[in-house]
Design an enzyme around this catalytic site. Structure first.
Site, PDB file in Angstrom:
ATOM      1  N   TYR A  51      56.946  11.040  46.038  1.00 40.62           N
ATOM      2  CA  TYR A  51      57.055  10.787  47.193  1.00 40.62           C
ATOM      3  C   TYR A  51      57.830  10.473  48.246  1.00 40.62           C
ATOM      4  CZ  TYR A  51      53.592   7.203  45.086  1.00 40.62           C
ATOM      5  OH  TYR A  51      52.428   6.686  44.424  1.00 40.62           O
ATOM      6  N   GLU A  52      57.465  11.461  49.335  1.00 36.12           N
ATOM      7  CA  GLU A  52      58.428  11.502  50.560  1.00 36.12           C
ATOM      8  C   GLU A  52      60.424  10.544  50.381  1.00 36.12           C
ATOM      9  OE1 GLU A  52      56.500  12.010  54.027  1.00 36.12           O
ATOM     10  OE2 GLU A  52      57.166   9.925  54.407  1.00 36.12           O
ATOM     11  N   SER A  53      60.382   9.292  49.822  1.00 32.54           N
ATOM     12  CA  SER A  53      61.810   8.774  49.404  1.00 32.54           C
ATOM     13  C   SER A  53      62.373   9.227  48.919  1.00 32.54           C
ATOM     14  CB  SER A  53      61.167   7.095  49.620  1.00 32.54           C
ATOM     15  OG  SER A  53      60.416   6.891  48.156  1.00 32.54           O
ATOM     16  N   GLY A  54      61.914  10.038  48.388  1.00 36.69           N
ATOM     17  CA  GLY A  54      62.996  10.406  47.601  1.00 36.69           C
ATOM     18  C   GLY A  54      62.376  10.388  45.338  1.00 36.69           C
TER      19      GLY A  54
ATOM     20  N   HIS B 104      59.271  14.902  59.607  1.00 35.54           N
ATOM     21  CA  HIS B 104      60.749  14.083  58.634  1.00 35.54           C
ATOM     22  C   HIS B 104      61.186  15.292  59.034  1.00 35.54           C
ATOM     23  CE1 HIS B 104      58.970  10.143  58.567  1.00 35.54           C
ATOM     24  NE2 HIS B 104      58.635  10.404  57.540  1.00 35.54           N
TER      25      HIS B 104
END
Lengths: 262, 284, 284, 262
Positions: A51-54, B104
């Site tokens: 997930y792009e949140s890391g 992003h």
């Protein structure tokens, strides 16, 4: 029982089936996340979700409402910074499948999530790019899930937020865009795949009970149905039950009010 | 060494009208309390920077604090639109909002470059997309070794970074764990940094998936328990998913938004009062 | 998923004559055991890459495994020279050694760029120094936004990265804690990666100052307890500072070096035998 | 007792005195590390020591032999990667004082740690640059410690590894080199500082008992002694004792044999 399912469930299940065990999958929130987790809980237990949140290797039991729900952190193999996720993991070429949703899609798999109307005087201002443009280009291949209608499957999007095959043919290669691009699109009516030469998205499978005419009517461009188009196998008992259990857990968790007693 | 002070005095002393302000938080640890204090103090003409502007930027934009927004995704995660953001962009209400839009990837790299003291970031991005047509800061640069054309974006160097963290010690050393987003980069790239924290502890100890910001890169530390709500602080609170959904109805309409902001922000003196006010039957 | 296998088979299968090999470790976790196995298997014409070549590279260079060295600091930390490295550079013994010399900053950035899939790294470096006169890979690039002249170096993309770590689980997920140097970047930048570990555990759990490498970026994991000696593995061993000092005398002379390598590396079948042989009275 | 000290002790103590409490100091191994830790244990308890191994805020009780000794990790506020130390912390402008040693130093504070003789046919191959070139340019100011002799204080070094004031005057500024450059050099004979205009290193303080003639004889260029050159205050009881205790702990620790019982 496996007769009684709605089109969105079929869409999600069809998408889940496309993931292979061991795939490293960069997951957008919403339908892609639901499909990827369904795959993980059914046929692909070792799929790696990023997930792009890391969060790398997240295994959420409760479907996240946001890409940063604590459920993702607590089940991840490791959590890294957002710059690192985009630099080392996505741009670094570690992602097999980028899994995206969209607001608008065109016949060449180009995605618009930015604007409806003119950019400087928009009719509708959509959220924008997020991670999608680089997921669409730096993943080895891209899956897209999107409900099919003339509002979403459009002839000419007002904006290209994320590149598919651009103007088709070898346009993507000519522009030196990395990654194979969108190899499969999963809608509530069926599955579309790019023509090997023209790269135009073509209906290669229709979900049970869906007619070619329905699909054509729900598409903003003259949709081609593949002459050997198949019928998508109906959801199995297990697929359907797993999906519904996941959604039930999520619905229940997300409607809990989280006001702190301070 | 960081001042340990009240949020109101930190905002009063460190944030000025016209500043470039980066209030970061990637779903987790969003500095809502600090945003409310900026609104209460009526800060103006701010350039707001954030990858994922959400409810707190919707509120600041709706209250007219911002003249410009630099962002890469502006929505209510998992719910839908930010109606105040849309009203500003689509109808210039309550004032025109200039936008500088990124992805992003390029914005994360721009923070990274800012933290690294570089004037630019380079990355492989935006190929075949329309965004560079509308954002002149997204340029091309050629690799002298391979001839590959890459994207160059200017680094982000905010005047002030504002973040929320779980803990700080009495010197102002800050500890974050869980999703840390781009907060470390934002703080290191900024001239000044304000950190609201769940609590002050005797000792901050690095742990799994944690980030430590030494006190000497932080200007002010302000204890604000629960100061991220409806975002959350791992180990202290859970995400107010329900509030994110309810915000959609509140923000959809200018009047209901104004009423809500008046009652729950302007008429509350701090975040504790704000949080208490949300439990009133009046509120939904 | 990583193979869990013996070091000898990993080296035999994954490292080929002529490869670009990065054996990283910044004082901590230096893969000495892997270096010995490369010497035992007589690998040739390697391009050795490492920021801080120390004893193990001194040994590999002295045994003629390397045709080129890419480095930024070549010494025996806190002790002095690497005599085999010097003999190769000053006297081409046992064979000529081509060197490509950098600074820590540009080499660290080159690994970072390699991990990030970029062809180059940019940084503010080498101003006023002589090194760029002797290293054509250090070029200039101009920032399109500020006009500032910065340094560009090509990213590092080794064929094989070799590192030592504290733990791996049975799938091959690797855990490092303490000083992690550039090992993560080296592994992510490389085509293949070999990781020797102190032990295999049921579960690796991130902790303070730790790095996790998922099994799917690792080719082979090889259990070699103590495999970093005379370097160390935090939580398992302490640095053999005494051995670093004693190496100076061993390596100063070609014959004593050859005798030592024969007895303690070539005549030992693995690192356990090597370590045991060091306790012999014979050895000083 | 504070009469009985050797020149190296005086050098280290003089260097330690130059650090201010709260300074963020990027420390090279060896003499700089010894001096910086002496400062921390005497007048500057809150000096922040950064080692290039990634240790930030290290407070070693035992002087490290290498920049990566476990002592540094276990006493650090946080440990980061080597790329991060050089990118975010050094190049990011967070370092007040870069503290370096050298093999050769010239009158303008340029450092050679690379080569003696011709680069392509060296007489002596030295370890090379390490972190020094960027410490010398990306720190706000630089301190250097080096024993003074015609072998180390040279008229013309064979190689400039790390930039001081280059050819003097405004040469450094003209080349747009960031940082003020070397503001103080601590030798076993005294303290040198750059002339405000020419930037030539000038002896501004002589250690007790050292004559101008001695200093001049130990310098490979025509050394200027500042007309108002002072005498360095002798080590205090506490400075000397603290330094000797540190070194005793280190000597004892580093000679322990660390063979593992396997």
């Amino acid at each position: 029982m496996s007769e009684l399912y709605d089109p969105e469930e079929m869409m999600t299940i069809a998408a889940a089936r496309a993931l292979s065990d061991g795939d490293v999958c960069f997951v957008g929130i919403g339908l892609p996340s639901t499909a990827a987790n369904l795959a993980r809980l059914t046929k692909a237990p070792d799929v790696v979700l990023i997930y792009e949140s890391g969060c790398i290797g997240a295994k959420p039991d409760i479907l996240p409402l946001s890409i940063g729900d604590s459920e993702l952190v607590e089940t991840a193999d490791v959590v890294v910074s957002v710059p690192e996720i985009f630099r080392y993991w996505l741009q670094g070429g570690k992602v097999d499948v980028g899994f995206l949703g969209a607001a608008q899609l065109d016949r060449y798999g180009n995605i618009n999530t930015t604007i409806v109307g003119d950019y400087n005087a928009p009719k509708v201002r959509l959220p924008g790019a997020g991670g999608a443009p680089e997921i669409a280009t730096n993943s080895k291949q891209v899956f897209i899930t999107l409900k099919q209608s003339t509002r979403t499957f459009v002839d000419k999007p007002d904006f290209i937020t994320s590149a598919g095959y651009l103007t088709g043919g070898d346009a993507r290669a000519r522009l030196n865009v990395p990654g194979r691009g969108p190899t499969q699109v999963f809608s509530d009516l069926g599955i579309l795949q790019p023509d090997p030469v023209t790269k135009e998205l073509t209906m290669t499978s229709l979900h049970p009970g869906v007619t070619p005419e329905q699909a054509i009517a729900a598409t903003g461009w003259p949709l081609k149905i593949h002459p050997q188009a198949t019928v998508t196998p109906a959801p199995t008992e297990i697929e359907l039950q797993t999906l519904r259990d996941m959604k039930a857990r999520a619905a229940q968790a997300h409607s809990r009010s989280n006001l702190r007693a301070s | 060494m960081a001042d340990i002070t009240s949020l109101s005095s930190a905002v009063a002393g460190l944030i000025h009208d016209g500043d470039k302000v980066a209030m970061e938080g990637f779903t987790h640890l969003i500095p809502h309390a600090a945003g409310h204090e900026i609104i209460r103090q009526g800060k103006k003409d701010l350039t707001l920077i954030r990858m994922t502007p959400d409810l707190i930027y919707d509120q600041m934009i709706g209250m007219g604090c911002a003249k410009k927004l630099i962002f890469s995704w502006g929505g209510n995660p998992g719910v839908g639109s930010l109606h105040r953001f849309r009203d500003a962009v689509e109808n210039a209400w309550p004032r025109p909002l200039e936008i500088e839009e990124h992805s992003h990837a390029d914005m994360a790299c721009a923070y990274d470059a800012g933290a690294a003291g570089l004037p630019l970031a380079i990355l492989r991005a935006h190929r075949g997309t329309d965004l560079p047509k509308y954002n002149a800061t997204i340029r091309e640069i050629t690799c002298p070794f391979t001839g590959e054309t890459l994207v160059a974006v200017p680094s982000l160097r905010p005047d002030v970074a504002v973040i929320h963290a779980q803990q700080a010690d009495r010197k102002g050393n800050v500890l974050i764990w869980g999703i840390s987003g781009v907060q470390k980069e934002a703080v290191l790239a900024a001239k000044r940094a304000i950190v609201t924290v769940e609590e002050i502890v005797d000792k901050v100890a690095p742990r799994a998936n944690s980030v430590i910001l030494p006190h000497w890169v932080v200007s002010a530390v302000c204890p604000v328990p629960g100061g991220a709500f409806p975002s959350y602080a791992l180990g202290y609170s859970t995400r107010g998913n329900d509030f994110y959904k309810r915000w959609d109805a509140i923000a959809r309409d200018r009047d209901s938004f104004a009423k809500w902001m008046t009652r729950h922000v302007l008429e509350t003196k701090d975040f504790a009062e704000h949080t208490a006010s949300l439990s009133e039957p009046a509120h939904v």
